[in-house]
Design a protein around this motif. Sequence first.
Motif, PDB file in Angstrom:
ATOM      1  N   ALA A  82       0.836  -1.206   0.000  1.00 44.27           N
ATOM      2  CA  ALA A  82       0.000   0.000   0.000  1.00 44.27           C
ATOM      3  C   ALA A  82       0.868   1.252   0.000  1.00 44.27           C
ATOM      4  O   ALA A  82       0.555   2.246  -0.665  1.00 44.27           O
ATOM      5  N   ALA A  83       1.977   1.202   0.747  1.00 39.42           N
ATOM      6  CA  ALA A  83       2.872   2.363   0.798  1.00 39.42           C
ATOM      7  C   ALA A  83       3.457   2.646  -0.583  1.00 39.42           C
ATOM      8  O   ALA A  83       3.551   3.810  -1.006  1.00 39.42           O
ATOM      9  N   ALA A  84       3.838   1.583  -1.301  1.00 36.77           N
ATOM     10  CA  ALA A  84       4.409   1.786  -2.635  1.00 36.77           C
ATOM     11  C   ALA A  84       3.366   2.376  -3.586  1.00 36.77           C
ATOM     12  O   ALA A  84       3.677   3.268  -4.390  1.00 36.77           O
ATOM     13  N   ALA A  85       2.137   1.871  -3.480  1.00 35.98           N
ATOM     14  CA  ALA A  85       1.080   2.401  -4.355  1.00 35.98           C
ATOM     15  C   ALA A  85       0.807   3.864  -4.029  1.00 35.98           C
ATOM     16  O   ALA A  85       0.680   4.706  -4.926  1.00 35.98           O
ATOM     17  N   GLU A  86       0.739   4.177  -2.736  1.00 42.08           N
ATOM     18  CA  GLU A  86       0.513   5.572  -2.326  1.00 42.08           C
ATOM     19  C   GLU A  86       1.629   6.472  -2.841  1.00 42.08           C
ATOM     20  O   GLU A  86       1.384   7.564  -3.334  1.00 42.08           O
TER      21      GLU A  86
END
Length: 416
Positions: free
Chosen positions: A345-349
């Motif tokens: 999720a952090a990478a997508a954000e």
Amino acid sequence: MSQGDAGPRPPVALYLHVPFCVSLCPYCDFVVVAGASARGASSRIAALVEALATELRLRADALDTRFGGPSSGGRPALASVYLGGGTPSLLAPGDVARLLGIAGARFGLADGAEVTLEANPGPDERGDAAAFARAGVNRLSLGAQAMDARLLRRLGRRHAPADVAAAVAEARAGGIANVSVDVLYDVPGQTPDAWAATLDAVVALGVDHVSAYALTLDDPDAEGLTGPLGDHLPTRAGARRWRAAAVAEQDEDRAADQYRTAVERLGAAGFRGYEISNWARPGRESRHNLAYWRRLPHEAVGPGAHAFDGAVRRWNAARLEPYLAALSAAPALPPGGEEPVDAAAAAAEAAILGLRLDTGLAVAAATAPGSRLAPHLDWALGAGLLTRFAGEDGEARVRLTTDGRLLSNELFARLV
Ligand code: SF4
């Protein structure tokens, strides 16, 4: 710090939510209470200021325990503070000074920190700009929304276009050099000429920053966000009816044309579209909002406020009275929730927020193994949604084109 930093870190920015408005605009889904709570004998403003002061101290205590105090070197001084709402300009300047004093004492305020106050332009809403400046505010964000009296009425706003000009002039005269305005497009009944005229009018006011948002008419009830621990308040029946009628008058093609008009007119006037919805004169980018888009850790207090420590997102529940009750008598942190942000999720954000900015993403990061963007990069470049450019250090980067900004939701949906 970079977007790639992981793990809990102390905040560099602080948000305070002030949920009062004189009246409710039917399209608004911010955390807002109006009417008797917002002014008059039974106003809850004094109770909120006490609660915010208490929550600031409790959050600072917790940060001291985790990272050490600001004067110990365990925490950086805040680079920005943002009083948002609602209508924070309904607070007395003395209350703003008190809250900023606590923030400075317990979090530290960096030299030249950006301190923003949101204000509505109406004469009984905008408050005393000079007094806010003396309290420590150095940036004003005005909810102009339109420079067209008919559209303002349609939006349920209480101010007239002349009030926006008066508010900007008072800010300047009062010593607030940095002024931003919010304006809305894709508004029912808004002609292309009316939108262009609004843009030209705010440019003519000499403002430093323009946020231009398409009117969004979401349904937080349907999204499950309005329960006792939710970060939104239930939608009133009248607002629900207004939105249903307004949606029928919105038009994707008109909105796209209006966005292009903003790109052209604001660009021609010397503003840089540094984020999909935000334009600034050089050096006037919102440092506070950049902290969000760069995924920097930020603290937040007040009903419905959201915080992030680099690893976990936390929010306070939106309902005012439970918030006040928790922080009075035997003070405790208010009700709310939290969720960890995992690596995926952090990478997508990071990819999505990076692409919202005109500084874009480094190609090396975008094409790294495991990158969410990598499988879509060629498609997006081929479709004209992304373009390559050289960053300040010569590094190869990609960013959204204007077409890409218009279709960004399609690309972003592929990245989550
Ligand atoms: S003035 Fe702003 S915050 Fe208040 S109800 Fe209207 S849109 Fe919402």
